[in-house]
Design a protein around this motif. Structure first.
Motif, PDB file in Angstrom:
ATOM      1  N   ASN A  58       0.775  -1.260   0.168  1.00 15.83           N
ATOM      2  CA  ASN A  58      -0.129  -0.037  -0.056  1.00 15.83           C
ATOM      3  C   ASN A  58       0.839   1.189   0.123  1.00 15.83           C
ATOM      4  OD1 ASN A  58      -2.470  -1.434  -0.159  1.00 15.83           O
ATOM      5  ND2 ASN A  58      -2.580  -1.515   1.941  1.00 15.83           N
ATOM      6  N   ASP A  59       1.792   1.302   0.989  1.00 13.45           N
ATOM      7  CA  ASP A  59       2.839   2.400   0.786  1.00 13.45           C
ATOM      8  C   ASP A  59       3.337   2.807  -0.634  1.00 13.45           C
ATOM      9  OD1 ASP A  59       2.506   2.757   3.466  1.00 13.45           O
ATOM     10  OD2 ASP A  59       4.053   1.838   4.364  1.00 13.45           O
TER      11      ASP A  59
ATOM     12  N   LYS B 286       0.655   4.191  -2.657  1.00 11.62           N
ATOM     13  CA  LYS B 286       0.550   5.718  -2.299  1.00 11.62           C
ATOM     14  C   LYS B 286       1.534   6.499  -2.847  1.00 11.62           C
ATOM     15  CE  LYS B 286      -2.084   4.600   1.743  1.00 11.62           C
ATOM     16  NZ  LYS B 286      -2.084   4.420   3.218  1.00 11.62           N
ATOM     17  N   SER B 287       2.596   5.966  -2.761  1.00 13.23           N
ATOM     18  CA  SER B 287       4.093   6.690  -3.160  1.00 13.23           C
ATOM     19  C   SER B 287       3.930   7.132  -4.695  1.00 13.23           C
ATOM     20  CB  SER B 287       5.571   6.161  -2.650  1.00 13.23           C
ATOM     21  OG  SER B 287       6.300   6.816  -3.398  1.00 13.23           O
TER      22      SER B 287
END
Length: 206
Positions: A22-23, A26-27
């Motif tokens: 997810n990170d 998102k990035s």
């Protein structure tokens, strides 16, 4: 049996390798929005490619890429990704309205008219679809249909600068000059600095 287990494990790990955290997702989106804000659409597209390569058949990533390719003037790629989004959600009004922008940019007026009618089957009074419907009819010189479509919207939003202006132009091109003058005069009252209204009122006074 041992060979079979190895093959299964290899497939599992290859699938896991393709997934993004997810990170990481998102990035990528964050970077893409940053470049879009700076109007660097090529880099905004590039920032999304890891997500696209991991999830090539998802709605949101294709919709975003379609939007960015449209902004970048890559209309064939825009249509490709927007149509991929429609395969996932065939009733998506937001995607169809974005495809409408691509058709308008390419001056594909008949395709634009047909698409807006499709949207209106889902959302009859959708503002964007109705605007582009009126505009496409005007550009095809289908003035009677354009007038009818504009008046439909003005029945529910009588002070709409957008539809008053479109109807004013249609009346002008239809040589209904008194109606055109009245409509653009209404626009000037509602929006005193409207340049299109000033332009047509000046023509109509001559």
């Amino acid at each position: 049996m041992k060979t079979y287990i190895i093959i299964i494990l290899t497939l599992i790990f290859s699938l896991m390798a393709d997934e993004m955290s997810n990170d990481a997702i998102k990035s990528c989106y964050s970077e893409s929005y940053k470049f879009e804000k700076a109007q660097n659409y090529t880099e905004a597209i590039r920032a999304m490619m890891d997500v696209y390569n991991s999830y090539p058949n998802t709605y949101t990533v294709n919709y975003r890429l379609g939007w960015l390719f449209y902004l970048n003037g890559n209309y064939a790629n825009a249509k490709k990704h927007l149509n991929a989004s429609l395969l996932v959600n065939p009733s998506s009004v937001e995607v169809m309205n974005t495809i409408a922008l691509v058709y308008a940019a390419q001056e594909e007026w008949l395709a634009l008219e047909e698409l807006t009618l499709q949207v209106m089957k889902i959302d009859y009074y959708n503002h964007y679809a109705n605007y582009w419907n009126v505009y496409s009819l005007k550009m095809q010189k289908k003035y009677d249909l354009g007038e009818k479509a504009a008046r439909k919207m003005l029945a529910i939003v009588p002070a709409s600068i957008t539809f008053l202006s479109e109807l004013g132009e249609i009346m002008y091109f239809s040589e209904k000059y008194e109606d055109s003058y009245s409509l653009f005069n209404s626009v000037i009252i509602l929006d005193p600095y409207n340049q299109a209204a000033k332009y047509y009122l000046n023509l109509l006074k001559k």
